[in-house]
Structures are given as C-alpha cells and as structure tokens.
Write a protein that holds these residues in place. Structure first.
Motif, PDB file in Angstrom:
ATOM      1  N   ILE A  31      12.102  19.186  25.133  1.00  0.00           N
ATOM      2  CA  ILE A  31      10.426  18.971  24.789  1.00  0.00           C
ATOM      3  C   ILE A  31      10.123  17.544  24.791  1.00  0.00           C
ATOM      4  O   ILE A  31       9.077  17.125  25.027  1.00  0.00           O
ATOM      5  CB  ILE A  31      10.162  19.573  23.607  1.00  0.00           C
ATOM      6  CG1 ILE A  31      10.519  21.321  23.801  1.00  0.00           C
ATOM      7  CG2 ILE A  31       8.728  19.617  23.288  1.00  0.00           C
ATOM      8  CD1 ILE A  31      10.169  21.980  22.695  1.00  0.00           C
ATOM      9  N   LEU A  32      11.201  16.731  24.007  1.00  0.00           N
ATOM     10  CA  LEU A  32      10.707  15.230  23.909  1.00  0.00           C
ATOM     11  C   LEU A  32      11.084  14.657  25.215  1.00  0.00           C
ATOM     12  O   LEU A  32      10.108  13.520  25.405  1.00  0.00           O
ATOM     13  CB  LEU A  32      11.954  14.556  22.887  1.00  0.00           C
ATOM     14  CG  LEU A  32      11.668  15.307  21.399  1.00  0.00           C
ATOM     15  CD1 LEU A  32      12.705  14.670  20.488  1.00  0.00           C
ATOM     16  CD2 LEU A  32      10.333  14.845  20.850  1.00  0.00           C
ATOM     17  N   ALA A  33      11.677  15.085  26.047  1.00  0.00           N
ATOM     18  CA  ALA A  33      11.922  14.422  27.361  1.00  0.00           C
ATOM     19  C   ALA A  33      10.642  14.472  27.986  1.00  0.00           C
ATOM     20  O   ALA A  33       9.886  13.670  28.745  1.00  0.00           O
ATOM     21  CB  ALA A  33      13.193  14.945  28.139  1.00  0.00           C
ATOM     22  N   LEU A  34      10.159  15.912  27.994  1.00  0.00           N
ATOM     23  CA  LEU A  34       8.868  16.426  28.839  1.00  0.00           C
ATOM     24  C   LEU A  34       7.602  15.404  28.137  1.00  0.00           C
ATOM     25  O   LEU A  34       6.919  14.988  28.973  1.00  0.00           O
ATOM     26  CB  LEU A  34       8.756  17.672  28.769  1.00  0.00           C
ATOM     27  CG  LEU A  34       9.484  18.571  29.423  1.00  0.00           C
ATOM     28  CD1 LEU A  34       8.978  20.004  29.054  1.00  0.00           C
ATOM     29  CD2 LEU A  34       9.611  18.181  30.905  1.00  0.00           C
ATOM     30  N   LEU A  35       7.909  15.133  26.854  1.00  0.00           N
ATOM     31  CA  LEU A  35       6.520  14.283  26.210  1.00  0.00           C
ATOM     32  C   LEU A  35       6.539  12.900  26.681  1.00  0.00           C
ATOM     33  O   LEU A  35       5.625  12.305  26.973  1.00  0.00           O
ATOM     34  CB  LEU A  35       6.650  14.542  24.672  1.00  0.00           C
ATOM     35  CG  LEU A  35       5.872  13.630  23.827  1.00  0.00           C
ATOM     36  CD1 LEU A  35       4.505  14.282  23.971  1.00  0.00           C
ATOM     37  CD2 LEU A  35       6.444  13.640  22.440  1.00  0.00           C
ATOM     38  N   TYR A  36       7.846  12.296  26.587  1.00  0.00           N
ATOM     39  CA  TYR A  36       7.974  11.041  27.193  1.00  0.00           C
ATOM     40  C   TYR A  36       7.348  10.961  28.551  1.00  0.00           C
ATOM     41  O   TYR A  36       6.785   9.857  28.979  1.00  0.00           O
ATOM     42  CB  TYR A  36       9.184  10.378  26.815  1.00  0.00           C
ATOM     43  CG  TYR A  36       9.280   9.866  25.510  1.00  0.00           C
ATOM     44  CD1 TYR A  36       8.857   8.552  25.101  1.00  0.00           C
ATOM     45  CD2 TYR A  36      10.031  10.663  24.385  1.00  0.00           C
ATOM     46  CE1 TYR A  36       8.972   8.169  23.801  1.00  0.00           C
ATOM     47  CE2 TYR A  36       9.899  10.190  23.128  1.00  0.00           C
ATOM     48  CZ  TYR A  36       9.558   8.824  23.038  1.00  0.00           C
ATOM     49  OH  TYR A  36       9.487   8.380  21.588  1.00  0.00           O
ATOM     50  N   VAL A  37       7.856  11.795  29.517  1.00  0.00           N
ATOM     51  CA  VAL A  37       7.372  11.589  30.930  1.00  0.00           C
ATOM     52  C   VAL A  37       5.871  12.154  31.037  1.00  0.00           C
ATOM     53  O   VAL A  37       5.244  11.113  31.864  1.00  0.00           O
ATOM     54  CB  VAL A  37       8.143  12.854  31.750  1.00  0.00           C
ATOM     55  CG1 VAL A  37       7.521  13.125  33.009  1.00  0.00           C
ATOM     56  CG2 VAL A  37       9.455  12.813  31.857  1.00  0.00           C
ATOM     57  N   ALA A  38       5.251  12.762  30.107  1.00  0.00           N
ATOM     58  CA  ALA A  38       3.871  12.778  30.204  1.00  0.00           C
ATOM     59  C   ALA A  38       3.057  11.666  29.804  1.00  0.00           C
ATOM     60  O   ALA A  38       2.156  11.107  30.392  1.00  0.00           O
ATOM     61  CB  ALA A  38       3.343  13.985  29.388  1.00  0.00           C
ATOM     62  N   LEU A  39       3.765  11.052  28.670  1.00  0.00           N
ATOM     63  CA  LEU A  39       3.105   9.804  28.192  1.00  0.00           C
ATOM     64  C   LEU A  39       3.224   8.617  29.248  1.00  0.00           C
ATOM     65  O   LEU A  39       2.451   7.827  29.267  1.00  0.00           O
ATOM     66  CB  LEU A  39       3.530   9.752  26.752  1.00  0.00           C
ATOM     67  CG  LEU A  39       3.284  10.056  25.626  1.00  0.00           C
ATOM     68  CD1 LEU A  39       4.105  10.048  24.517  1.00  0.00           C
ATOM     69  CD2 LEU A  39       1.901  10.155  25.253  1.00  0.00           C
ATOM     70  N   ALA A  40       4.324   8.699  29.814  1.00  0.00           N
ATOM     71  CA  ALA A  40       4.694   7.329  30.808  1.00  0.00           C
ATOM     72  C   ALA A  40       3.481   7.596  31.736  1.00  0.00           C
ATOM     73  O   ALA A  40       3.109   6.631  32.299  1.00  0.00           O
ATOM     74  CB  ALA A  40       6.140   7.461  31.248  1.00  0.00           C
ATOM     75  N   TYR A  41       3.428   8.803  32.358  1.00  0.00           N
ATOM     76  CA  TYR A  41       2.346   9.073  33.566  1.00  0.00           C
ATOM     77  C   TYR A  41       0.762   8.937  32.955  1.00  0.00           C
ATOM     78  O   TYR A  41       0.303   8.117  33.697  1.00  0.00           O
ATOM     79  CB  TYR A  41       2.438  10.739  34.040  1.00  0.00           C
ATOM     80  CG  TYR A  41       1.376  10.943  34.931  1.00  0.00           C
ATOM     81  CD1 TYR A  41       1.619  10.629  36.255  1.00  0.00           C
ATOM     82  CD2 TYR A  41       0.333  11.592  34.763  1.00  0.00           C
ATOM     83  CE1 TYR A  41       0.984  10.699  37.110  1.00  0.00           C
ATOM     84  CE2 TYR A  41      -0.690  11.786  35.637  1.00  0.00           C
ATOM     85  CZ  TYR A  41      -0.209  11.288  37.041  1.00  0.00           C
ATOM     86  OH  TYR A  41      -1.293  11.680  38.004  1.00  0.00           O
ATOM     87  N   GLY A  42       0.705   9.219  31.684  1.00  0.00           N
ATOM     88  CA  GLY A  42      -0.713   8.757  31.402  1.00  0.00           C
ATOM     89  C   GLY A  42      -0.945   7.300  31.054  1.00  0.00           C
ATOM     90  O   GLY A  42      -1.950   6.765  31.290  1.00  0.00           O
ATOM     91  N   VAL A  43       0.173   6.708  30.593  1.00  0.00           N
ATOM     92  CA  VAL A  43       0.048   5.042  30.506  1.00  0.00           C
ATOM     93  C   VAL A  43      -0.287   4.481  31.925  1.00  0.00           C
ATOM     94  O   VAL A  43      -0.966   3.714  32.059  1.00  0.00           O
ATOM     95  CB  VAL A  43       1.425   4.455  29.651  1.00  0.00           C
ATOM     96  CG1 VAL A  43       1.332   3.076  29.710  1.00  0.00           C
ATOM     97  CG2 VAL A  43       1.292   4.845  28.176  1.00  0.00           C
TER      98      VAL A  43
END
Length: 122
Positions: A31-43
């Motif tokens: 879940i944390l991996a998905l969170l960081y991918v989503a945040l990277a995309y948003g940034v």
C-alpha cells in the motif's frame, strides 16, 4: 533536470524500496508503494495537493525512520534487542540499517527539494 521531475524520481525510488519491503517483509508495505507512486505522479503533474501531501508524508517517513535508527542504538529494554521489541523476529542489525538508512536519505532529499521548490515559487 527540473525540480518536479527530480522529486518524482526520488519518490519513485522510495516506491521501489517499499516494493522490496513488500517481498522481503510483509505485504502491507505494498500500500505504501502505491501511495508513493501516486504521489510521484501527482508531483510530476504539478498538483498542489500532491505536493503538500508529499511533504507531510515525507516528514512522517523521516521521523519514523529516525526513531527506528534510534531504537537500534538505544534499545528501550536491555533484555531484548530493538528489533525484538518492534518486530518480534530475529534481528540482523546490518540488514536493518541498510534497509532504513538509504530510504531515509532519499526521503530527506525529496523533502528538501520539495521545500526548496515551494520556497522558490513564492
């Protein structure tokens, strides 16, 4: 290299670290991996909400990892190792520090660059 791209790359590396943790520790880290991918995309897409959420999560990441490093060197209970107190598994200090220190440095770099870019924009 643009600042937003460098932060997205750092956060993608953190996501890869959490994928590693998923396979070698527990599946809850996925879940944390998905969170960081989503945040990277948003940034990367210059989302203001993603930037502020990333700052908060990176700060929590840093505080948590720094406290874990502190448990290694200053265990609460002298009868148990720090990892026995936290994870209740056999403890390998070298592997533990190799798994904690690099993502802490990446999180610090991403946090610093995000703060720098926010200050530069205002």
């Amino acid at each position: 290299m643009e600042i937003k791209r460098s932060v997205a790359i750092l956060m993608a590396v953190l996501a890869l670290h959490w994928v590693y943790m998923t396979f070698f520790c527990e599946w809850q880290f996925f879940i944390l991996a998905l969170l960081y991918v989503a945040l990277a995309y948003g940034v990367y897409k210059e989302s203001k909400a993603a930037r502020y959420l990333s700052l908060m999560i990176l700060l929590l990441h840093l505080l948590f990892n720094i406290s874990l490093i502190g448990f290694v060197y200053y265990p609460v209970n002298a009868g148990l190792s720090a990892a026995d107190q936290i994870f209740l598994v056999e403890f390998d200090q070298t592997r533990f520090l190799v798994e904690v220190i690099p993502p802490t440095l990446f999180a610090f770099a991403a946090f610093f660059v995000l703060m720098f870019s926010a200050a530069r924009r205002s």
